[in-house]
Design a protein around this motif. Sequence first.
Motif, PDB file in Angstrom:
ATOM      1  N   ASP A  75       0.881  -1.178   0.000  1.00 22.46           N
ATOM      2  CA  ASP A  75       0.000   0.000   0.000  1.00 22.46           C
ATOM      3  C   ASP A  75       0.916   1.225   0.000  1.00 22.46           C
ATOM      4  OD1 ASP A  75      -1.516   2.285   0.969  1.00 22.46           O
ATOM      5  OD2 ASP A  75      -3.098   0.873   1.526  1.00 22.46           O
ATOM      6  N   SER A  77       0.489   4.432  -0.147  1.00 24.17           N
ATOM      7  CA  SER A  77       0.184   5.547   0.760  1.00 24.17           C
ATOM      8  C   SER A  77       0.647   5.244   2.177  1.00 24.17           C
ATOM      9  CB  SER A  77      -1.317   5.857   0.745  1.00 24.17           C
ATOM     10  OG  SER A  77      -2.078   4.742   1.203  1.00 24.17           O
ATOM     11  N   ILE A  80       4.496   5.487   2.277  1.00 20.97           N
ATOM     12  CA  ILE A  80       4.986   6.865   2.354  1.00 20.97           C
ATOM     13  C   ILE A  80       4.821   7.409   3.771  1.00 20.97           C
ATOM     14  CG2 ILE A  80       4.577   9.222   1.556  1.00 20.97           C
ATOM     15  CD1 ILE A  80       3.912   8.033  -1.201  1.00 20.97           C
ATOM     16  N   GLN A  81       3.702   7.093   4.405  1.00 23.30           N
ATOM     17  CA  GLN A  81       3.500   7.526   5.792  1.00 23.30           C
ATOM     18  C   GLN A  81       4.596   6.983   6.709  1.00 23.30           C
ATOM     19  OE1 GLN A  81      -0.478   6.718   7.319  1.00 23.30           O
ATOM     20  NE2 GLN A  81      -1.406   7.288   5.353  1.00 23.30           N
ATOM     21  N   GLU A 110       2.447   2.758  -9.984  1.00 25.20           N
ATOM     22  CA  GLU A 110       1.889   2.908  -8.641  1.00 25.20           C
ATOM     23  C   GLU A 110       2.972   3.170  -7.595  1.00 25.20           C
ATOM     24  OE1 GLU A 110       0.717  -1.086  -6.668  1.00 25.20           O
ATOM     25  OE2 GLU A 110       0.660  -1.506  -8.827  1.00 25.20           O
ATOM     26  N   PRO A 113       4.936   7.575  -6.836  1.00 18.92           N
ATOM     27  CA  PRO A 113       4.799   8.547  -5.739  1.00 18.92           C
ATOM     28  C   PRO A 113       5.761   8.256  -4.585  1.00 18.92           C
ATOM     29  CG  PRO A 113       2.645   7.892  -6.526  1.00 18.92           C
ATOM     30  CD  PRO A 113       3.632   6.970  -7.189  1.00 18.92           C
ATOM     31  N   PHE A 114       6.032   6.980  -4.359  1.00 15.06           N
ATOM     32  CA  PHE A 114       7.010   6.604  -3.333  1.00 15.06           C
ATOM     33  C   PHE A 114       8.409   7.071  -3.727  1.00 15.06           C
ATOM     34  CE2 PHE A 114      10.180   3.299  -2.193  1.00 15.06           C
ATOM     35  CZ  PHE A 114      10.253   3.562  -0.823  1.00 15.06           C
ATOM     36  N   ARG A 117       8.763  10.731  -3.142  1.00 17.71           N
ATOM     37  CA  ARG A 117       8.939  11.125  -1.738  1.00 17.71           C
ATOM     38  C   ARG A 117      10.351  10.798  -1.249  1.00 17.71           C
ATOM     39  NH1 ARG A 117       8.500  15.006   1.421  1.00 17.71           N
ATOM     40  NH2 ARG A 117       8.159  14.521   3.627  1.00 17.71           N
TER      41      ARG A 117
END
Length: 319
Positions: A75, A77, A80-81, A110, A113-114, A117
Amino acid sequence: MRQNPGVSNPDARVEDLAKIGFDRQVLVPNNAPFAYDVDPDLGASVCRSFNNAVARVLKKYPDKCIGLAVLPMQDVSLAIQELDRAVLELGIHAPQIQTHIMDKNLDEYEFWPFYKRVEELGVPLIVHCSHLSITAGAHRYKRYRFGNALQFPAETSLAIGSLICSGALDTFPKLRVGFLEAGAGFLPYLFDRLNEVSVEEPEYTKVSIKKLPTEYLDQLWFSFNIKAEPKSIPFLIERIGADRLLISSDYPHGLAGSGANTIQYLESLETVSAEDKEKMMDRVSWFAGVCGRAFFSRISIKKSAARSAGQDTWQVTDL
């Protein structure tokens, strides 16, 4: 067989540092906390437990250890958290992921985005193969312990090619990626073949990148087994450069490195100049943004299947 105390005891590791001749060591996770195949929330809980344990070691030995974080990459998101928490709150130096995420190559959009960051945080990304995960053709490597000898180089080649040929390194030009236990002898030939793929019939290969694959080497680093591949090292330095190479001891093990004799093995190589030897010994430190000689080592955790609501699923101990 008596287990080396350094497997899970940081005090023993720090004592061994002076004997080995290094200033620091990078604490590389073992395979246990890479729980990509479980529910994302459960995977995030496992990662938090492990990363909290690593942070305790870093707090106790800030000048001796470099920490790597594990993330619930199933996952993005949540990954990244946990990346933000690990780096910004816990002080861990970099994230580590596997060469694929649940049978998906690292070029899948997908995951971008990781990568973004990671680049924004200015930390390196560490990639490590695991013979316990479902790697390409995994069932064919089981006999003769081919995992380290053949599976790791093959799987890592796929990860390297995926990141380069997808254009990810064009999109994230400040992203630094280190590939652990990648082997040495195959690398020059891998890049020759990737160059060919990128030039010959790109409309067929679907490769769309701004440079030749060899021109992305300034974003990549590789660790390898000095003991197993001494004859490959001079050629590798000539083709790729000593500043792209990272020292792997695989302490406290030794199967994929030279263990406590890492520096001795390197210094005994008459075919490698003193300048290049120093570059290789200092490269991990430069890569991770710290000073002094450092090397990659493995750190293990103990896990428990016991699960209670609201609690970490795996209890990380002896760290």
